[in-house]
Design a protein around this motif. Sequence first.
Motif, short mmCIF file in Angstrom:
data_model
loop_
_atom_site.label_atom_id
_atom_site.label_comp_id
_atom_site.label_asym_id
_atom_site.label_seq_id
_atom_site.Cartn_x
_atom_site.Cartn_y
_atom_site.Cartn_z
N MET A 161 0.86 -1.20 0.00
CA MET A 161 0.00 0.00 0.00
C MET A 161 0.89 1.24 0.00
O MET A 161 1.12 1.87 1.03
CB MET A 161 -0.90 -0.02 1.23
CG MET A 161 -1.69 -1.30 1.40
SD MET A 161 -2.76 -1.29 2.86
CE MET A 161 -1.56 -1.46 4.18
N ASN A 185 1.43 6.90 0.22
CA ASN A 185 0.69 7.73 1.18
C ASN A 185 1.40 9.05 1.44
O ASN A 185 0.78 10.11 1.47
CB ASN A 185 0.52 6.95 2.50
CG ASN A 185 -0.19 5.63 2.26
OD1 ASN A 185 -1.40 5.58 2.12
ND2 ASN A 185 0.59 4.56 2.18
N HIS A 243 -1.26 8.74 5.49
CA HIS A 243 -1.49 7.46 6.18
C HIS A 243 -2.95 7.39 6.68
O HIS A 243 -3.61 6.35 6.56
CB HIS A 243 -0.53 7.31 7.36
CG HIS A 243 0.92 7.29 6.97
ND1 HIS A 243 1.39 6.60 5.89
CD2 HIS A 243 2.00 7.90 7.53
CE1 HIS A 243 2.70 6.78 5.79
NE2 HIS A 243 3.09 7.56 6.77
N VAL A 258 -8.14 1.05 3.14
CA VAL A 258 -8.05 -0.33 3.68
C VAL A 258 -9.44 -0.86 3.95
O VAL A 258 -9.81 -1.97 3.54
CB VAL A 258 -7.20 -0.37 4.96
CG1 VAL A 258 -7.32 -1.73 5.65
CG2 VAL A 258 -5.74 -0.08 4.65
N ALA A 288 1.60 -3.33 5.94
CA ALA A 288 1.29 -2.13 6.72
C ALA A 288 2.54 -1.46 7.29
O ALA A 288 2.58 -0.24 7.42
CB ALA A 288 0.31 -2.47 7.83
N PHE A 289 3.55 -2.24 7.65
CA PHE A 289 4.74 -1.64 8.28
C PHE A 289 5.91 -2.60 8.10
O PHE A 289 5.83 -3.75 8.49
CB PHE A 289 4.48 -1.41 9.79
CG PHE A 289 5.50 -0.54 10.47
CD1 PHE A 289 6.62 -1.10 11.10
CD2 PHE A 289 5.36 0.84 10.50
CE1 PHE A 289 7.56 -0.31 11.73
CE2 PHE A 289 6.30 1.64 11.14
CZ PHE A 289 7.40 1.07 11.76
N LEU A 347 2.16 5.92 13.13
CA LEU A 347 1.84 4.65 12.46
C LEU A 347 1.51 3.56 13.47
O LEU A 347 0.61 2.75 13.25
CB LEU A 347 3.01 4.22 11.57
CG LEU A 347 3.22 5.04 10.30
CD1 LEU A 347 4.57 4.73 9.66
CD2 LEU A 347 2.09 4.79 9.30
N PHE A 400 -7.74 1.94 13.89
CA PHE A 400 -8.49 1.20 12.86
C PHE A 400 -9.46 0.22 13.54
O PHE A 400 -10.64 0.15 13.23
CB PHE A 400 -7.52 0.44 11.96
CG PHE A 400 -8.16 -0.44 10.92
CD1 PHE A 400 -8.51 -1.75 11.22
CD2 PHE A 400 -8.42 0.03 9.64
CE1 PHE A 400 -9.10 -2.57 10.27
CE2 PHE A 400 -9.01 -0.78 8.68
CZ PHE A 400 -9.35 -2.08 9.00
N ILE A 442 -1.99 -11.27 12.14
CA ILE A 442 -0.80 -10.42 12.01
C ILE A 442 0.37 -11.28 11.55
O ILE A 442 0.52 -12.42 12.01
CB ILE A 442 -0.44 -9.77 13.37
CG1 ILE A 442 -1.53 -8.79 13.77
CG2 ILE A 442 0.89 -9.06 13.30
CD1 ILE A 442 -1.71 -7.63 12.80
N TRP A 482 -1.85 5.02 -3.01
CA TRP A 482 -2.78 4.23 -2.20
C TRP A 482 -4.00 5.00 -1.74
O TRP A 482 -5.11 4.51 -1.85
CB TRP A 482 -2.06 3.57 -1.01
CG TRP A 482 -3.00 2.78 -0.14
CD1 TRP A 482 -3.44 3.09 1.11
CD2 TRP A 482 -3.66 1.55 -0.49
NE1 TRP A 482 -4.32 2.13 1.57
CE2 TRP A 482 -4.48 1.19 0.61
CE3 TRP A 482 -3.63 0.70 -1.62
CZ2 TRP A 482 -5.26 0.02 0.61
CZ3 TRP A 482 -4.42 -0.44 -1.63
CH2 TRP A 482 -5.23 -0.78 -0.53
C1 LIG Z 1 1.19 0.40 10.88
C2 LIG Z 1 -0.08 0.51 10.08
C3 LIG Z 1 -0.17 1.44 9.03
C4 LIG Z 1 -1.33 1.53 8.32
N1 LIG Z 1 -1.41 2.43 7.28
C5 LIG Z 1 -2.65 2.79 6.58
C6 LIG Z 1 -2.73 2.13 5.25
C7 LIG Z 1 -1.68 2.69 4.31
C8 LIG Z 1 -0.35 2.11 4.52
C9 LIG Z 1 0.42 2.48 5.71
C10 LIG Z 1 -0.25 3.15 6.81
N2 LIG Z 1 -2.37 0.71 8.66
N3 LIG Z 1 -3.62 0.56 8.13
C11 LIG Z 1 -4.24 -0.41 8.81
C12 LIG Z 1 -3.40 -0.92 9.79
C13 LIG Z 1 -3.68 -2.01 10.72
C14 LIG Z 1 -2.66 -2.86 11.13
C15 LIG Z 1 -2.93 -3.91 11.97
C16 LIG Z 1 -4.22 -4.12 12.40
F1 LIG Z 1 -4.51 -5.16 13.22
C17 LIG Z 1 -5.25 -3.28 11.99
C18 LIG Z 1 -4.99 -2.23 11.15
C19 LIG Z 1 -2.22 -0.20 9.69
N4 LIG Z 1 -1.10 -0.31 10.41
#
Ligand SMILES: Cc1cc(N2CCCCCC2)n2ncc(-c3ccc(F)cc3)c2n1
Length: 255
Positions: free
Chosen positions: A34, A37, A52, A59, A78-79, A94, A101, A118, A230
């Motif tokens: 993704m 951003n 972000h 998402v 995601a990271f 982040l 979320f 995860i 994204w």
């Molecule tokens: C670190 C990070 C960054 C993150 N971005 C949003 C999407 C764009 C890309 C990078 C930033 N997103 N989007 C959803 C999550 C997430 C992760 C684990 C979870 F259990 C639930 C949601 C997330 N985590």
Amino acid sequence: MLGKFSNWMRKNEDEEHFEINTSANIPGHIAIIMDGNGRWAKKRGLPRVAGHREGVKVVKKIVRKANDLGVNYLTLYAFSTENWKRPKEEVDFLMKLPEQFLLSHLPELIEQNVQVRIMGEREQLPPHTFKAISKAVKDTKDNTGLILNFALNYGSRHEMKMAMQRLLSDVRKGILTEEDITEERISSYLLSSQYPDPDLLIRTSGEIRLSNFMLWQLAYTELWFTEVLWPDFTEHHFLEAVQEYQRRGRRYGGV
Ligand SMILES: Cc1cc(N2CCCCCC2)n2ncc(-c3ccc(F)cc3)c2n1
């Protein structure tokens, strides 16, 4: 879930629908890098974190569309292990996104029968991040719909190094012989051992590289790249990628 779609969604320029055959070769596992951003925010004179934040909204939309389409696994990068090098403020932001979320979206994921998982090294995650994710994994573990797999603090070379160390240790302990080290055995020692290899990889923002993402697992994956950033990625783009996957057909190196 496929009841929501006829077998064919006709492509119509006005309605922006795509001709997706929902009864044949829907990619079972889609992985998405993704990307874009920060650039999205910069183009608007906004701080990177605004990109972000906007990316999180996408998402939610893509998870729903994948689940509705009957995709079995959706892995979202995601990271990465390299992301720790970013400015502290951005990393702190982040690391709050998973709980934000889940706070707003976990009830909807449960309603959609989505299972949250995860993939990555959990030890370095902040306790608040790990706690929120652990609750979501626990609360959705019996769901039987889409498996939503967030690659979080994930790096493919680290994953493969760890797998090789464990394999070597098991050979030294006599648990395995050298002959036991097959491609299947190696796959079983990776963090992705519970998932089939991705059928389709989508990467946004025009970057054409894998960025240390599932390097072993993507050996036969169809790769689909788009210039779209994204935060601008829509269900329409998602269906375009699935349609291209269906058009290509899979050969796994055969003819
Ligand atoms: C670190 C990070 C960054 C993150 N971005 C949003 C999407 C764009 C890309 C990078 C930033 N997103 N989007 C959803 C999550 C997430 C992760 C684990 C979870 F259990 C639930 C949601 C997330 N985590």
